[in-house]
Design a protein around this motif. Structure first.
Motif, PDB file in Angstrom:
ATOM      1  N   HIS A 230      16.478  50.126  37.996  1.00  0.00           N
ATOM      2  CA  HIS A 230      17.234  49.423  38.705  1.00  0.00           C
ATOM      3  C   HIS A 230      18.571  49.062  37.767  1.00  0.00           C
ATOM      4  O   HIS A 230      18.398  48.468  36.700  1.00  0.00           O
ATOM      5  CB  HIS A 230      16.764  48.700  38.708  1.00  0.00           C
ATOM      6  N   GLU A 231      19.714  48.617  38.601  1.00  0.00           N
ATOM      7  CA  GLU A 231      21.026  47.987  38.052  1.00  0.00           C
ATOM      8  C   GLU A 231      20.765  46.823  37.573  1.00  0.00           C
ATOM      9  O   GLU A 231      19.858  46.183  37.461  1.00  0.00           O
ATOM     10  CB  GLU A 231      21.554  47.993  38.895  1.00  0.00           C
ATOM     11  N   GLY A 232      21.300  47.029  35.699  1.00  0.00           N
ATOM     12  CA  GLY A 232      20.708  45.356  35.510  1.00  0.00           C
ATOM     13  C   GLY A 232      22.395  44.811  35.191  1.00  0.00           C
ATOM     14  O   GLY A 232      23.525  45.500  36.323  1.00  0.00           O
ATOM     15  N   ALA A 233      22.622  43.310  34.865  1.00  0.00           N
ATOM     16  CA  ALA A 233      23.950  43.150  35.198  1.00  0.00           C
ATOM     17  C   ALA A 233      24.771  43.358  34.122  1.00  0.00           C
ATOM     18  O   ALA A 233      24.802  43.669  33.167  1.00  0.00           O
ATOM     19  CB  ALA A 233      23.676  41.408  34.618  1.00  0.00           C
ATOM     20  N   ALA A 234      25.983  43.288  34.906  1.00  0.00           N
ATOM     21  CA  ALA A 234      26.858  44.281  34.171  1.00  0.00           C
ATOM     22  C   ALA A 234      27.661  43.417  32.737  1.00  0.00           C
ATOM     23  O   ALA A 234      27.791  42.225  33.035  1.00  0.00           O
ATOM     24  CB  ALA A 234      28.229  44.417  35.740  1.00  0.00           C
ATOM     25  N   THR A 235      28.373  44.174  32.487  1.00  0.00           N
ATOM     26  CA  THR A 235      28.261  43.733  31.236  1.00  0.00           C
ATOM     27  C   THR A 235      29.792  43.008  31.330  1.00  0.00           C
ATOM     28  O   THR A 235      30.391  43.733  31.850  1.00  0.00           O
ATOM     29  CB  THR A 235      28.501  44.905  29.251  1.00  0.00           C
ATOM     30  N   GLY A 236      30.291  42.530  30.138  1.00  0.00           N
ATOM     31  CA  GLY A 236      31.618  41.646  30.172  1.00  0.00           C
ATOM     32  C   GLY A 236      32.111  40.733  30.912  1.00  0.00           C
ATOM     33  O   GLY A 236      30.891  39.495  31.709  1.00  0.00           O
ATOM     34  N   PRO A 237      32.530  40.058  31.186  1.00  0.00           N
ATOM     35  CA  PRO A 237      33.162  38.609  31.462  1.00  0.00           C
ATOM     36  C   PRO A 237      32.777  38.456  33.036  1.00  0.00           C
ATOM     37  O   PRO A 237      33.529  39.230  33.679  1.00  0.00           O
ATOM     38  CB  PRO A 237      34.443  38.398  30.772  1.00  0.00           C
ATOM     39  N   TYR A 238      32.633  37.257  33.432  1.00  0.00           N
ATOM     40  CA  TYR A 238      31.846  36.780  34.493  1.00  0.00           C
ATOM     41  C   TYR A 238      33.208  35.664  35.256  1.00  0.00           C
ATOM     42  O   TYR A 238      32.197  34.382  34.037  1.00  0.00           O
ATOM     43  CB  TYR A 238      30.585  36.358  34.500  1.00  0.00           C
ATOM     44  N   PRO A 239      33.573  35.713  36.046  1.00  0.00           N
ATOM     45  CA  PRO A 239      34.725  34.481  36.218  1.00  0.00           C
ATOM     46  C   PRO A 239      33.189  32.718  36.280  1.00  0.00           C
ATOM     47  O   PRO A 239      32.369  32.221  36.909  1.00  0.00           O
ATOM     48  CB  PRO A 239      35.126  34.066  37.601  1.00  0.00           C
ATOM     49  N   GLY A 240      34.610  31.708  35.863  1.00  0.00           N
ATOM     50  CA  GLY A 240      33.359  30.573  36.258  1.00  0.00           C
ATOM     51  C   GLY A 240      33.782  29.529  37.446  1.00  0.00           C
ATOM     52  O   GLY A 240      34.705  29.340  37.785  1.00  0.00           O
ATOM     53  N   THR A 241      33.377  27.885  36.920  1.00  0.00           N
ATOM     54  CA  THR A 241      33.611  26.756  38.005  1.00  0.00           C
ATOM     55  C   THR A 241      33.314  26.095  37.071  1.00  0.00           C
ATOM     56  O   THR A 241      32.454  26.088  36.450  1.00  0.00           O
ATOM     57  CB  THR A 241      33.275  27.434  39.103  1.00  0.00           C
ATOM     58  N   GLY A 242      34.128  24.772  37.990  1.00  0.00           N
ATOM     59  CA  GLY A 242      33.423  23.341  36.846  1.00  0.00           C
ATOM     60  C   GLY A 242      33.752  23.513  35.918  1.00  0.00           C
ATOM     61  O   GLY A 242      34.866  23.833  34.986  1.00  0.00           O
ATOM     62  N   VAL A 243      32.425  23.429  34.860  1.00  0.00           N
ATOM     63  CA  VAL A 243      33.181  23.512  33.148  1.00  0.00           C
ATOM     64  C   VAL A 243      33.030  24.716  32.421  1.00  0.00           C
ATOM     65  O   VAL A 243      33.191  24.225  31.488  1.00  0.00           O
ATOM     66  CB  VAL A 243      32.296  22.052  32.498  1.00  0.00           C
ATOM     67  N   VAL A 244      32.740  25.193  33.173  1.00  0.00           N
ATOM     68  CA  VAL A 244      32.683  27.417  33.113  1.00  0.00           C
ATOM     69  C   VAL A 244      33.398  27.711  32.972  1.00  0.00           C
ATOM     70  O   VAL A 244      34.134  27.805  33.931  1.00  0.00           O
ATOM     71  CB  VAL A 244      31.122  27.315  33.268  1.00  0.00           C
TER      72      VAL A 244
END
Length: 229
Positions: A172-186
């Motif tokens: 099964h494919e795993g979560a991609a490495t690298g940045p994920y855009p945030g929202t709120g305080v993230v």
């Protein structure tokens, strides 16, 4: 900020705290709420608040949940949708994984903004239960090499999900490495990948804010709720 010394070997030894309740174990340090046997969670309603789509994972629509154990009647785990699942605190948290083959695989990361908190959800598949090591650190780093990792934000919450495995164990494919855009305080979530049972990620924030970490089942998720100012 709390300085975090980089280990030469990425495997980290942590000590699980023992709750005094009979037949229940886990940690409550910093607001963590876990049980063994694991929580059984059933979705009941969509949460209050605005969510934002992340890449490559879906928008966080993690719902209000009801919780049942093997000995109790289901009860609302998050009766007020605009409240974190746990008790937020600015502390480190450790939880030992429950090892069952094949171990869990992190398949996605989602970020959603609510009125009073921002939620980061780590989706997993597999047996057993993941553990975690979480704390604020001065500088994010890469597992193995120890090289610095650039993460957007002024404060960095390390979320090291332990007892995890590689995609080939599940085909099964795993979560991609690298940045994920945030929202709120993230500002951003950065996944450095999985190495020797550790999936090391960082949540970039505008400041060190209280947070809680909660394990949910059916489907398997690690939920980090970060309280707004």
């Amino acid at each position: 900020m709390t300085a975090y010394r980089r280990p030469l070997i990425p495997a980290v030894t942590v000590t699980a705290l023992l709750l005094t309740a009979c037949n229940t174990e886990g940690t409550t340090d910093g607001g963590t709420t876990t049980t063994n046997p694991p929580l059984t969670v059933t979705s009941t309603a969509a949460p209050v608040g605005t969510t934002t789509t992340t890449t490559p994972a879906e928008t966080d629509t993690d719902p209000t949940t009801t919780v049942a154990t093997t000995t109790t009647t289901p009860a609302a785990d998050n009766p007020t949708p605009d409240r974190p699942l746990g008790t937020p605190a600015v502390t480190s948290e450790n939880r030992e994984p429950v090892w069952v083959d094949p171990p869990p695989l992190v398949t996605g990361i989602r970020v959603g903004r609510h009125e009073n908190f921002t939620r980061v959800v780590y989706d997993l598949i597999g047996d057993g239960e993941p553990g975690w090591i979480t704390q604020y650190i001065d500088q994010p780093y890469q597992q193995g090499s120890g090289f610095d990792v650039d993460v957007a934000g002024e404060a960095f919450l390390m979320v090291n999900i332990t007892g995890t495995t590689y995609p080939f164990e599940h085909d099964h494919e795993g979560a991609a490495t690298g940045p994920y855009p945030g929202t709120g305080v993230v500002e951003e979530v950065y996944n450095t990948g999985t190495f020797e049972g550790h999936t090391l990620t960082y949540i970039g924030l505008e400041a060190e804010l209280p947070y809680s970490v909660t394990l949910l089942q059916n489907p398997l998720r690690v939920v980090v709720d970060i309280q707004h100012k």
